[in-house]
Structures are given as C-alpha cells and as structure tokens.
Write a protein that holds these residues in place. Structure first.
Motif, short mmCIF file in Angstrom:
data_model
loop_
_atom_site.label_atom_id
_atom_site.label_comp_id
_atom_site.label_asym_id
_atom_site.label_seq_id
_atom_site.Cartn_x
_atom_site.Cartn_y
_atom_site.Cartn_z
N SER A 1 -8.25 5.58 -2.95
CA SER A 1 -6.97 6.11 -3.41
C SER A 1 -6.83 7.59 -3.08
N ARG B 1 -5.23 8.08 0.32
CA ARG B 1 -3.89 7.49 0.47
C ARG B 1 -3.82 5.98 0.64
N TYR C 1 -3.64 3.49 -1.31
CA TYR C 1 -2.71 2.75 -2.16
C TYR C 1 -1.31 3.34 -2.19
N GLU C 2 -1.08 4.30 -1.31
CA GLU C 2 0.29 4.70 -1.06
C GLU C 2 0.94 3.80 -0.01
N THR D 1 -4.12 11.35 -4.42
CA THR D 1 -4.62 11.59 -3.07
C THR D 1 -4.97 13.07 -2.87
N SER E 1 0.67 13.42 1.05
CA SER E 1 1.29 12.10 0.96
C SER E 1 2.18 11.83 2.17
N ASN F 1 5.42 -2.78 -6.83
CA ASN F 1 4.03 -2.54 -7.25
C ASN F 1 3.70 -3.23 -8.57
#
Length: 258
Positions: free
Chosen positions: A69, A72, A74-75, A90, A94, A106
C-alpha cells in the motif's frame, strides 16, 4: 488495457484478454502451491504470531498489504486488499487515475469469501499431501498469498465487466436496477457457452503447464495438479463469485451518475 484511458479498460475484448491471461497466473500459482503439504496450522488463529488474533496466513497477508500500500498498489482500480482498514498511506506521489468505476466500487469486496473457500476447499485438494510440514510453513504462506491475490484480482475484475455492460446497454440495466430484478441481471451477465469454454481451456492449460515436457508422451505422465480440480475451482467458486461482484456492483449503479 491502460488505466489512464477508461475506454481501453471498459472494452470487453480487452477485459476478456485480461481474464484469459489471469487464468495462466492462477494455474501457475496453484501448481507452485501443490509442492507443499496442506499445513493446516498455517490457517489456525493465534497459532504462531504473538499478540495477533488471526492466522499465520492472515499475518503474512496483512504485512504484505501494508508494504504494498505504501507504493500505491491499492490505489490501482484493479486491486482489492484483504485488509482494507489496515493499509497505509502511500510514500510515493499518488496517481490521478481517471474515473472508471463508480465511487462505491471499493466497498464491493468478497475477499473474506475467497479466503474461506481457498483454505477449506482448495488447499486440501491441491496440496501434495495432507498434514504438517514444519520446515516449509513460511513457503506455504508465501505461496498462499500469491494464490489468494491472483484469485482476488480475477474475481473483482467483474466490476469492470459490469461497468462495461452497463455502459453498453444503459436503458435495459437502469430498468432492471430500478425493479431490483436480480434474476434478470444475472441472466444478462451469464453466457453458458463462454463459461464452458473457460472450463475446457483451463483443463488444457493445467495439464500442459503441470506436466514435465520430457514426460509429455509417457504412459506414466502425471500432472502436478489435477486439471479437473482447477476447472472445478472456477466452476464452483471463481465464476459464481465474479457474478456476485457484478450483480452487487450493478444493483448500486444508479447511486453514481458519471
């Protein structure tokens, strides 16, 4: 498929090719897991990790998701963490992804169900032997994480399928959503011929990848994982859960107008 270009992500042909590629990742992950014992202690809560309520597998998953995470993972729109409440901010800048899925996407997360069927139904069938193998508990956990993450990504890709189908037939889906016509939605996303083709293709892949090429024409050839087990995994769990993700996504689609 480029997540900076929504039209490429919602192209059903691109989605189909991505799903086919994921089949191979899943087959290879299961073959890798098959070299180890079932090792039930890995899945037993409070067994090895001090001051931790979950299992050794849970701990591995959690630590890995915390690390990923921060860079990034899980972005990305196609990633669904097993521990969404515990991921970290993060440390990298981003990425401003364009909007592809609805804002609530999500919230649609079936990872608990994935982990449950994997541990209770898949592991005993693909392991080389039942029982413990103390020297390989770490390797078992690492391999399990790979299997779970690849299966999770495949199932949650149903959100992109659902959005694509909604965009291509808005009038019909808006009607079914307003009527809460779950059966109608399920019929609209089901293609039995395609599902049969997937199962047939999986058996071929599992047999091809799971046999030593030098033994391909041997009368004693033996696959590392029974191809029918992998096909059954898709039939009993992956395909139904993907449909669940699609239906859950579509039923809420009118909450978000974009």
């Amino acid at each position: 498929m480029d997540f900076m270009k929504p039209d490429t992500v919602l192209d059903l042909n691109n989605i189909r090719q991505a799903l086919i590629r994921m089949e191979e990742t899943i087959v290879f992950a299961l073959i890798e897991r098959s070299q180890f014992y079932s090792s039930p202690s890995v899945y037993e809560p409070k067994k090895f990790i001090p001051n931790f309520e979950g299992s050794m597998l849970d701990w591995f998953l959690l630590q890995l998701e915390k690390i990923h995470s921060q860079v990034r993972r899980y972005e990305a729109p196609d990633e669904s963490p097993f521990f969404p409440d515990d991921i970290l901010p993060t440390i990298l800048p981003s990425i401003n992804y364009p909007k592809i899925l609805a804002d609530y996407s999500n919230e649609i997360n079936v990872n608990d169900e994935i982990k449950k069927f994997y541990v209770h139904d898949i592991v005993p069938k693909i392991s080389c032997k039942l029982g413990e193998q103390q020297e390989n508990l770490g390797s078992v956990s690492t391999s399990d994480v790979e299997c779970l993450q690849t299966i999770s990504r495949r199932i949650h890709f149903g959100k992109f399928v659902a959005e694509s189908k909604f965009q291509n037939d808005k009038e019909n889906y808006i009607r079914m959503i307003k009527e809460k016509d779950v059966e109608g939605i399920e019929r609209s996303i089901t293609n039995k011929a395609v599902e049969d083709k997937i199962l047939e293709r999986l058996e071929i892949k599992a047999e091809s990848y799971g046999i030593d090429p030098s033994l391909k024409f041997s009368q004693n050839k033996q696959s590392k994982v029974d191809p029918k087990v992998i096909s059954q995994l898709y039939k009993d769990y992956i395909i139904p859960l993907t449909k669940k993700v699609e239906i859950d996504y579509l039923l809420r689609r009118l909450e978000d107008d974009f």
